[in-house]
Structure formats: C-alpha cells, structure tokens
Scaffold this motif. Structure first.
Motif, PDB file in Angstrom:
ATOM      1  N   GLU B 221      11.699 124.152  20.657  1.00  0.00           N
ATOM      2  CA  GLU B 221      11.471 125.191  20.851  1.00  0.00           C
ATOM      3  C   GLU B 221       9.869 125.860  21.013  1.00  0.00           C
ATOM      4  N   VAL B 222       9.502 126.932  21.512  1.00  0.00           N
ATOM      5  CA  VAL B 222       8.130 127.418  21.520  1.00  0.00           C
ATOM      6  C   VAL B 222       7.875 128.501  20.759  1.00  0.00           C
ATOM      7  N   TYR B 223       7.102 128.717  19.514  1.00  0.00           N
ATOM      8  CA  TYR B 223       6.979 129.752  18.793  1.00  0.00           C
ATOM      9  C   TYR B 223       5.804 130.827  19.196  1.00  0.00           C
ATOM     10  N   ALA B 224       4.879 130.328  19.727  1.00  0.00           N
ATOM     11  CA  ALA B 224       3.702 131.079  19.809  1.00  0.00           C
ATOM     12  C   ALA B 224       2.684 130.582  20.800  1.00  0.00           C
ATOM     13  N   LEU B 225       1.850 131.360  21.567  1.00  0.00           N
ATOM     14  CA  LEU B 225       0.542 130.918  22.479  1.00  0.00           C
ATOM     15  C   LEU B 225      -0.367 131.242  21.862  1.00  0.00           C
ATOM     16  N   ASN B 226      -1.449 130.565  21.434  1.00  0.00           N
ATOM     17  CA  ASN B 226      -2.791 130.759  20.917  1.00  0.00           C
ATOM     18  C   ASN B 226      -3.885 130.447  21.853  1.00  0.00           C
ATOM     19  N   ASP B 227      -5.265 130.988  21.587  1.00  0.00           N
ATOM     20  CA  ASP B 227      -6.280 130.641  22.292  1.00  0.00           C
ATOM     21  C   ASP B 227      -6.768 129.444  21.725  1.00  0.00           C
ATOM     22  N   PRO B 228      -7.380 128.592  22.538  1.00  0.00           N
ATOM     23  CA  PRO B 228      -7.963 127.165  22.192  1.00  0.00           C
ATOM     24  C   PRO B 228      -9.150 127.592  21.266  1.00  0.00           C
ATOM     25  N   PRO B 229      -9.599 126.679  20.451  1.00  0.00           N
ATOM     26  CA  PRO B 229     -10.573 126.823  19.709  1.00  0.00           C
ATOM     27  C   PRO B 229     -11.917 127.074  20.847  1.00  0.00           C
ATOM     28  N   ALA B 230     -12.597 127.854  20.460  1.00  0.00           N
ATOM     29  CA  ALA B 230     -13.855 128.194  21.607  1.00  0.00           C
ATOM     30  C   ALA B 230     -14.782 127.087  21.554  1.00  0.00           C
ATOM     31  N   ARG B 231     -15.325 126.892  22.859  1.00  0.00           N
ATOM     32  CA  ARG B 231     -16.463 125.951  22.742  1.00  0.00           C
ATOM     33  C   ARG B 231     -17.794 126.701  23.037  1.00  0.00           C
ATOM     34  N   ALA B 232     -18.663 126.240  22.014  1.00  0.00           N
ATOM     35  CA  ALA B 232     -19.935 127.101  22.113  1.00  0.00           C
ATOM     36  C   ALA B 232     -20.767 126.687  23.306  1.00  0.00           C
ATOM     37  N   ASP B 233     -21.484 127.773  23.715  1.00  0.00           N
ATOM     38  CA  ASP B 233     -22.510 127.587  24.694  1.00  0.00           C
ATOM     39  C   ASP B 233     -22.282 126.771  25.948  1.00  0.00           C
ATOM     40  N   SER B 234     -21.110 126.870  26.648  1.00  0.00           N
ATOM     41  CA  SER B 234     -20.832 126.028  27.775  1.00  0.00           C
ATOM     42  C   SER B 234     -21.290 126.774  28.920  1.00  0.00           C
ATOM     43  N   LYS B 235     -21.870 126.349  29.970  1.00  0.00           N
ATOM     44  CA  LYS B 235     -22.483 126.728  31.160  1.00  0.00           C
ATOM     45  C   LYS B 235     -21.522 125.986  32.488  1.00  0.00           C
ATOM     46  N   LYS B 236     -21.463 126.938  33.350  1.00  0.00           N
ATOM     47  CA  LYS B 236     -21.072 126.301  34.672  1.00  0.00           C
ATOM     48  C   LYS B 236     -21.725 126.924  35.995  1.00  0.00           C
ATOM     49  N   ILE B 237     -22.171 126.133  36.699  1.00  0.00           N
ATOM     50  CA  ILE B 237     -22.952 126.785  38.093  1.00  0.00           C
ATOM     51  C   ILE B 237     -22.378 125.978  39.118  1.00  0.00           C
ATOM     52  N   ASP B 238     -22.758 126.832  40.428  1.00  0.00           N
ATOM     53  CA  ASP B 238     -22.283 126.248  41.650  1.00  0.00           C
ATOM     54  C   ASP B 238     -23.582 125.508  42.131  1.00  0.00           C
ATOM     55  N   ASP B 239     -23.312 124.264  42.817  1.00  0.00           N
ATOM     56  CA  ASP B 239     -24.456 123.855  43.470  1.00  0.00           C
ATOM     57  C   ASP B 239     -25.095 124.702  44.789  1.00  0.00           C
ATOM     58  N   ASP B 240     -26.313 124.998  44.846  1.00  0.00           N
ATOM     59  CA  ASP B 240     -26.864 125.770  45.860  1.00  0.00           C
ATOM     60  C   ASP B 240     -27.797 125.016  46.650  1.00  0.00           C
ATOM     61  N   GLY B 241     -27.903 123.687  46.097  1.00  0.00           N
ATOM     62  CA  GLY B 241     -28.819 122.672  46.642  1.00  0.00           C
ATOM     63  C   GLY B 241     -29.924 122.287  45.537  1.00  0.00           C
ATOM     64  N   ASN B 242     -29.782 123.021  44.392  1.00  0.00           N
ATOM     65  CA  ASN B 242     -30.930 123.107  43.270  1.00  0.00           C
ATOM     66  C   ASN B 242     -30.191 122.503  41.995  1.00  0.00           C
ATOM     67  N   VAL B 246     -31.298 121.706  37.676  1.00  0.00           N
ATOM     68  CA  VAL B 246     -31.062 122.718  36.837  1.00  0.00           C
ATOM     69  C   VAL B 246     -30.326 121.554  35.688  1.00  0.00           C
ATOM     70  N   ILE B 247     -29.777 120.374  36.152  1.00  0.00           N
ATOM     71  CA  ILE B 247     -29.267 119.494  35.148  1.00  0.00           C
ATOM     72  C   ILE B 247     -30.568 118.800  34.629  1.00  0.00           C
ATOM     73  N   PHE B 248     -31.349 118.425  35.198  1.00  0.00           N
ATOM     74  CA  PHE B 248     -32.649 117.951  34.648  1.00  0.00           C
ATOM     75  C   PHE B 248     -33.340 118.886  33.797  1.00  0.00           C
ATOM     76  N   ASP B 249     -33.404 120.111  34.079  1.00  0.00           N
ATOM     77  CA  ASP B 249     -34.144 121.072  33.174  1.00  0.00           C
ATOM     78  C   ASP B 249     -33.436 120.992  31.751  1.00  0.00           C
ATOM     79  N   PHE B 250     -31.912 121.036  32.015  1.00  0.00           N
ATOM     80  CA  PHE B 250     -30.853 121.296  30.922  1.00  0.00           C
ATOM     81  C   PHE B 250     -31.156 120.027  29.948  1.00  0.00           C
ATOM     82  N   LEU B 251     -31.286 118.755  30.606  1.00  0.00           N
ATOM     83  CA  LEU B 251     -31.325 117.520  29.714  1.00  0.00           C
ATOM     84  C   LEU B 251     -32.842 117.362  29.088  1.00  0.00           C
ATOM     85  N   ALA B 252     -33.688 118.101  29.827  1.00  0.00           N
ATOM     86  CA  ALA B 252     -35.086 118.068  29.401  1.00  0.00           C
ATOM     87  C   ALA B 252     -35.263 118.819  28.057  1.00  0.00           C
TER      88      ALA B 252
END
Ligand code: FAD
Lengths: 321, 257
Positions: B221-242, B246-252
């Motif tokens: 049986e299913v008792y409850a639904l909970n949020d997953p542990p939050a992940r800090a500082d995660s970022k997502k971007i769409d590639d607009d050609g650049n 962005v990855i390079f700067d992030f790694l730097a």
C-alpha cells in the motif's frame, strides 16, 4: 519482527550491497536479523557475515546452486521462510536479486516493494521510502500482510563491520523441475578490455543521444582536453558502441569524479546510482524533461553535436593561453 | 512459434501521481510503454526467423489501453488481449502477475516476452513473478536472443560482465532496451491494425477470484507522498548558441578547468 537478508556473493566475497542491507536491518530493532547465503562452496562466506551484523546465517550449499540463477534461489528461500516463519525478507538490488525477490513474491503471495532507498519503523509499521517518477516524488510505501519483501536500490546503505560471529545453520535444498531448466553456459564474461575509469578526476560520458559509435570522438576529445576519461551507458555498451569497462551504473562502474559531464544520457536510475556521488554534474540533453536534469548541477537543453565541440574548443583555448 | 508479449499502457508525456487516490494519474492519451516496443520488435524478429507463428499482445489495464495495443499491432503483432476490469484497479505486483499468468495460461505460448521496465512506475520485476506462477524458466535483461533446437540462448549483462544462459521452451524472457531498434509502424501497418482482433476479457473470464485482484488481491500500500530532498543550486539553461560558454564559465568558477 524476524528479518532475513539475502547475502549475494560473487567469487569468494559477499557483495557490499547486501552487507549494507544487513547493516540497515540491524538498525530496525525488534528481533533477530539473519542472513542467507545460497551457492556452491559458500560455507566460509557464511562465517564472514557475522562480522557485519547477522546473528544467524542460513546456508544452502549445493552444487546445483553454483550458477547465479534466480529460480533455484526462490525455491530455497521460500522453503526457509515457510519453515522458520520469517516475516521480512530484504534484498539489495542486482540483476540476480530482482528476479529472486519477484519470484519469491509470487511463490509466497507476499507484497513486494522495490527501488527503496530506506526502510523505517513508523508508528509500529514498517515504511519503505521509494523515489518515483524520476525521483521527483518520494513515496511512503508499506505492506498489508506478511511476509514482506523489499528490494533496495543499489548503494543505499554502507556495510557496518561490528565484529561478532554468526550461528551457521544448513538448510535443505530441494529444487522444482522448472527452476533448474535454465542453464548458465558462460558466466560473467568481461567482453573487451578497456581503460580503467574509476580513478579519473573527470569523466565525460556518452549515451545513445550521441547518435552512433562514430560520434564518441566528441566525448573523447572533450575528455582529453579536460584530462579525464570517457564513460558510457549500458545502452551504448550493449549496442557495441563502446567497451563494457567504461560503463557507469548499476551493472557497470560506480564512480565519483570531481566532474561528470553527461552527453546525450537520459539519466535512468540504473545510471544514476553509478555517478550520483560525483562532485559536479553537468548534463547536455536535447529533451528538457530528461531525468538527468533532476540531479545535475548545471543542465543544458541542447544538442550534443553543437555544444560539445564548442566546449572542447573553449577548454583547449584556455589551456593554450 | 507462438510468442506472447506482455505490454503496458502508460500515460503520454509527463506522469504524475494523483494526490487524492495516491495512484498514478492515468488520465490523458495512453501510450505504449516505450520499453515494451523492444519486446514487440524482438517478438516480430523471432517470428520472422522461424518463418511462421503468431505474436499475441497481452495487457492488463483500462479500456483505453486498446490504443496502446493498437500501436503495437501497427508494428506487426497479430492480435491483442486486454484484461480490463474495474475490479483490477490498484493491483500491485502480486495481483497483476496472477491475472497475467491466468491469461497467459490460456495462450500456451512458446515464448513470453517482457520489456525492461514500465516507464511510469519503473517496475522491473514482473516477469519473474509471472514465470514463477506459470512454472516456466525465466531470463531477464536479454541483450541478445537466439533461437535454435527448441531452446533460446540469451546473452545478458550483469554486475560482473556478460552471462550466456540457455532456456528450453516455453520460457519467459525480459529484454533490455538495447536489444534492438524498434521499427516505426508503416502506414500500411497502421491501417491494417484497425482490422486486427482486439479481445477484451474480464477477471471472471479468466477465473481470477475477486480476492486476488485489485486492492483486495494486493499486498502493498501507499501511505504518503513527500517531496524529494532538495538539491542545492541546480541550474538549467536552454542552448541559444552560447551554452558551451556558459558551461565553460561554470567550470572555471568551480576551478574545474
Ligand atoms: C538491471 C538493469 C541494470 C542496468 N544497468 C545500467 C548501467 O549500469 N548503466 C547504465 O547506463 N544503464 C543501465 N541500465 C539501463 C538504463 O535503464 C537505461 O536504459 C540506460 O542508462 C539508457 O542509456 P542512455 O541514456 O544512453 O539512452 P537513452 O535512455 O535512450 O537516452 C538517450 C538520451 O539522449 C538524448 N538525446 C538524443 N539525441 C540527442 C542530441 N542530439 N543531443 C542531446 N541529447 C540527445 C535523449 O533526449 C535521451 O534523453 C540498466 C537497466 C537495468 C534494467
């Protein structure tokens, strides 16, 4: 509560995954924790399990149990559970144990919850913690009857070496006809040799999104520029695009580099368990809903064929300047 | 050779769990579980290699699972059987495997195939339960299947390398998603699917006792639904050609380049 942990082995070692589950079982309290070792020539393994928290270890040692096939193991454990009244049976997930656990569920008409990352006592009930829908929700699950069967996601718990010794008891081995019908012809054959990636500080991994084996040069060049190694998913390894030795995940390597760049990888759970401890995770995937983005530090929704070569160029330029 | 393929209808697009019923929301258009397309494809190849036979689809699900079945028929399967019954709603593995086994008993197939997992619930163990109920040999994670002399030879990957396992027919095999590239249905296939037999059976047709189906027949049986542990500082971007920059700067910034 009387708990049984399936202790999986390979060669002459008990697997870390099942010893981790044993450690977890010991923390649940309220009763005995036993282990069961099933195989051929496995008695010495049983002795070793006492050090990791088993008060008792059942051993099914029989030449017919040599090959790691699931159905004979269902026969052995079903009988043991019926004879002893064990109420909870725990497995660390593997290719073998998933099939043992589910076969056992059918045989005993027992509830099975799988892919659990934790198990706790709450208000006198056993509650399993199950991430679902690409881990975007954590579901509390339970059992409505006994025996209960739980299958834990790989790497959920670490073994705990407490010392001590286990009482070892032999169990009878009587197999069903159909259980011995499948036969192992060749076992654990390591396909081709390949580089070791476990110690690489940086891993650039490629998946089916690369589109074909020839495009692995994209990740190879980026890996080279970053001084890292190349990783792969099972999908591309099984398809013959890249060697098994480079596979990351449940049935491949578990890695934790400072930087992991996933290129054209969807981020299946079985891949995730092999790389989630990486320091920084960057993912490039053209599908904005790809599960890999749920556990990336930086996600780029884009085409690997566009983004990866440009990134390689930037890294090379930086090096030469 | 007669091949049965167990397939599942999954929600199209993003899945969600209904907070009220704590079940997976099965609203919206139904799709064929993508992993099952590999099993259908493999069934068609096995049938072709033996030159004769039949590919039968089997599914447990709501009435609209017929749409998903039609997609597999369009790939080339011959007919479909859908177990559809309100009393089956909420079936867990124990209950589902029981009903499926009952339906499979009627078919007496030589080979019973499953896909690697259900894309919605990530279930990846059903075949072993079904095989146990049918008292047939089972092999999972098949990356390659060959058929000769009344036997299947299966190559599969485990934690330690590749195994080769032989099983006499009839046998249950679950295929990996790398075993083949499922074909796209042709226009002819899509048109032809409309006239292929699609049978619907109820639990009583299969003699599945009421207390072995649905929530009554389930042991979890299913008792409850909970949020997953939050992940800090995660970022997502769409590639607009650049994006590479962005990855390079992030790694730097993280001193990784
Ligand atoms: C018992 C078991 C054990 C397993 N063990 C492992 C394991 O050890 N390791 C492992 O990796 N898997 C393992 N798997 C398989 C796993 O479930 C997945 O099937 C596999 O990881 C998928 O590989 P993939 O990401 O390369 O392919 P896919 O899931 O097909 O993903 C390809 C991704 O590429 C993206 N893409 C396509 N084209 C482009 C493009 N041009 N640019 C950018 N992105 C693109 C797509 O959007 C998609 O997200 C296991 C499965 C089981 C059942």
């Amino acid at each position: 509560m009387s708990t049984l942990v399936f202790l999986e082995h390979h060669g002459d070692e008990l697997l870390k995954g099942s010893l981790g589950v044993l450690a977890k079982a010991a923390t649940l309290g309220g009763g005995d924790v036993a282990g069961v070792v099933v195989g051929s020539g496995v008695r010495t393994l049983a002795d070793g399990a006492g050090k990791f928290g088993a008060a008792k270890v059942y051993v099914a040692d029989d030449a017919q149990l040599e090959a790691p096939l699931p159905q004979p193991r269902v026969d052995v454990i079903a009988r043991l559970v019926r004879d002893t009244g064990i109420d909870t049976i725990l497995f660390g997930n593997s290719v073998l144990t998933a099939d043992v656990a589910a076969g056992l569920a059918a045989r005993l008409d027992a509830g099975i919850n799988w892919d659990l990352v934790d198990l706790v006592q709450e208000d006198g009930k056993l509650v399993g913690k199950r991430p679902a829908l690409q881990d975007s929700v954590y579901v509390d699950v339970g059992w409505t009857s006994e025996p209960r069967i739980a299958l834990f996601r790989s790497g959920s718990f670490d073994p705990n070496e407490t010392g001590g010794s286990a009482e070892v008891e032999d169990v009878a081995v009587e197999l069903e006809d159909f259980s011995s019908a499948a036969r192992m012809v060749d076992q654990a054959h390591e396909e081709s040799e390949g580089p070791s990636i476990e110690d690489a500080p940086v891993i650039v991994a490629g998946g089916r999104g690369l589109g074909g084996p020839e495009n692995f040069t994209l990740v190879e060049e980026l890996a080279k520029a970053l001084g890292g190694a190349v990783g792969a998913t099972r999908a591309v390894v099984d398809a013959g695009w890249y060697p098994y030795a480079t596979q990351v995940g449940q049935t491949g390597k578990t890695v934790a580099p400072k930087l992991y760049i996933a290129c054209g990888i969807s981020g299946a759970i079985q891949h995730k368990v092999g790389m989630q401890s990486s320091g920084v995770i960057v993912a490039i995937n053209k599908d904005t809903n790809a599960p890999i983005f749920e556990f990336s530090d930086l996600g780029v929704v884009g085409d690997v064929h566009e983004v990866v070569p440009k990134l390689t160029e930037l890294v090379k330029q930086r090096k030469s300047s | 050779m007669k091949i049965a393929v167990c397939v599942k209808q999954v929600p199209e697009g993003d899945s969600r769990i209904d907070p009220g019923t704590k079940r997976l929301d099965r609203g919206g258009e139904g799709a064929l579980n993508a992993f099952d397309a590999n099993a259908v494809e493999e069934a068609l190849r096995l049938k072709d290699s033996t030159g004769e036979g039949e590919v039968v689809l089997l599914s447990l699900g709501p009435a609209k699972a017929q749409d998903a079945l039609r997609k597999a028929l369009a790939m080339g399967a011959d007919r479909a059987v859908l177990i559809s019954d309100d009393a089956a709603a909420g079936s867990d593995l124990v209950a589902t495997s029981y009903a499926l086994a009952k339906a499979l008993e009627r078919e007496s197939a030589d080979v019973i195939l499953f896909g690697q997992q259900a894309g919605d619930s990530d279930g990846a163990v059903l075949w072993a339960a079904v095989a146990d109920r049918l008292r047939l040999p089972v092999v999972s994670q098949a990356a390659e299947i060959t058929h000769a002399g009344g036997k299947l030879t299966v190559k599969r990957q485990t934690e330690f390398g590749y195994d080769v396992i032989e099983a006499p027919l009839p046998a249950v095999v679950a295929v990996s998603d790398a075993i083949n590239e499922p074909r796209y249905p042709s226009l002819k296939g899509i048109m032809g699917a409309k006239s292929k037999p699609q049978e619907t059976v109820t639990l009583s047709d299969l003699r599945v006792e009421a207390d072995r189906a649905g929530e009554q027949g389930s042991r979890t049986e299913v008792y409850a639904l909970n949020d997953p542990p939050a992940r800090a500082d995660s970022k997502k971007i769409d590639d607009d050609g650049n994006a590479a920059q962005v990855i390079f700067d992030f790694l730097a910034e993280k001193r990784l380049v």
